[in-house]
Enzyme design. Sequence first.
Site, short mmCIF file in Angstrom:
data_model
loop_
_atom_site.label_atom_id
_atom_site.label_comp_id
_atom_site.label_asym_id
_atom_site.label_seq_id
_atom_site.Cartn_x
_atom_site.Cartn_y
_atom_site.Cartn_z
N TYR A 28 -2.06 -0.81 10.37
CA TYR A 28 -2.16 -1.17 8.95
C TYR A 28 -0.90 -0.77 8.19
O TYR A 28 -0.34 -1.58 7.45
CB TYR A 28 -3.39 -0.46 8.35
CG TYR A 28 -3.58 -0.67 6.87
CD1 TYR A 28 -4.18 -1.84 6.39
CD2 TYR A 28 -3.21 0.29 5.94
CE1 TYR A 28 -4.38 -2.04 5.03
CE2 TYR A 28 -3.41 0.10 4.58
CZ TYR A 28 -3.99 -1.06 4.13
OH TYR A 28 -4.19 -1.24 2.78
N SER A 88 0.84 -1.20 0.00
CA SER A 88 0.00 0.00 0.00
C SER A 88 0.87 1.24 0.00
O SER A 88 2.03 1.21 0.45
CB SER A 88 -0.91 0.02 1.23
OG SER A 88 -1.56 1.27 1.40
#
Length: 301
Positions: A206, A193
């Site tokens: 995350y 990401s």
Amino acid sequence: MKRDDPPYYGSITQCHEVPITFPAQHQDRQPGLEYLMNPKPVYDNPNYIGTGKLKDKVAIVTGGDSGIGRAVAVAFAKEGTDLVIVFMKSEERDAQTTKAAIEKLGRSALLLPIDLRQHGAADQIVAQTLERYGKINSLINNAGVQFPQPSLEAISDKQLETTFDVNIKAMFRLSRAVIPHLQRGDSIVNTTSIQAYIASRNLIDYASTKGAIVSFTRALAHSLAGQGIRVNAIAPGPIWTPLQPASWSADTVQTLGADTPMKRAGQPYELAPAYVLLASDDGSYITGQVIHINGGQTMAS
């Protein structure tokens, strides 16, 4: 089109003709469900015509029921691949839609409703794949969860464990189980990401897992290079997938992607060709790399 114009849901025959804004919406739990989204994510570009780059290959796609995973599965099917779609049981309806899309393209899809956190999940996935197809050529580690919190103190041990179990531990275990069955020229592609590079203050756990995926990708690529097995990653920015309404408030969802240089969120189909590149012979000299697909967000980083 100006940012404050109404949403545009036109044809995707040209890349710019995708939604600019989204109606306010929120889903109460993860994983999010694609069939509940408005508008539905665009997972297929009709202008993408397969040329047999992955003909008669077999790929496992985790989180393949929806979002980026569905788009990748469809693109792979266009290139001649049979698919194994790993998903949570609650995502059955989305998974069936993906299966139908793959079969419409003349390829086979094996649906495996398996929680990647479960003991033995990786071995079960590999065993069922080999039973059905007899081989594995690509592993697309795509499943992931995120739970925004205002501070580190707000992240419970349970959330911490869930985020790491799904995002990186499952990836580690499944890769470990698949590698003995890969041959020279086969590949692993991991979904990391932009959060590994430009981390948000409300996604600490995350972002940490996504950074771990980058390092995992590089180290594993180094480890497997001598066997001719390539390992790479894709780092998406804001993409219109079920993870978005399942993570953010309804108001936040409306302007997803507005802070990118391209002033919009990406659609799943815009990432799929990069996965094809990394899984096919077109990417035969690419390993240990991360491709950034984020509307230009990392240009200044």
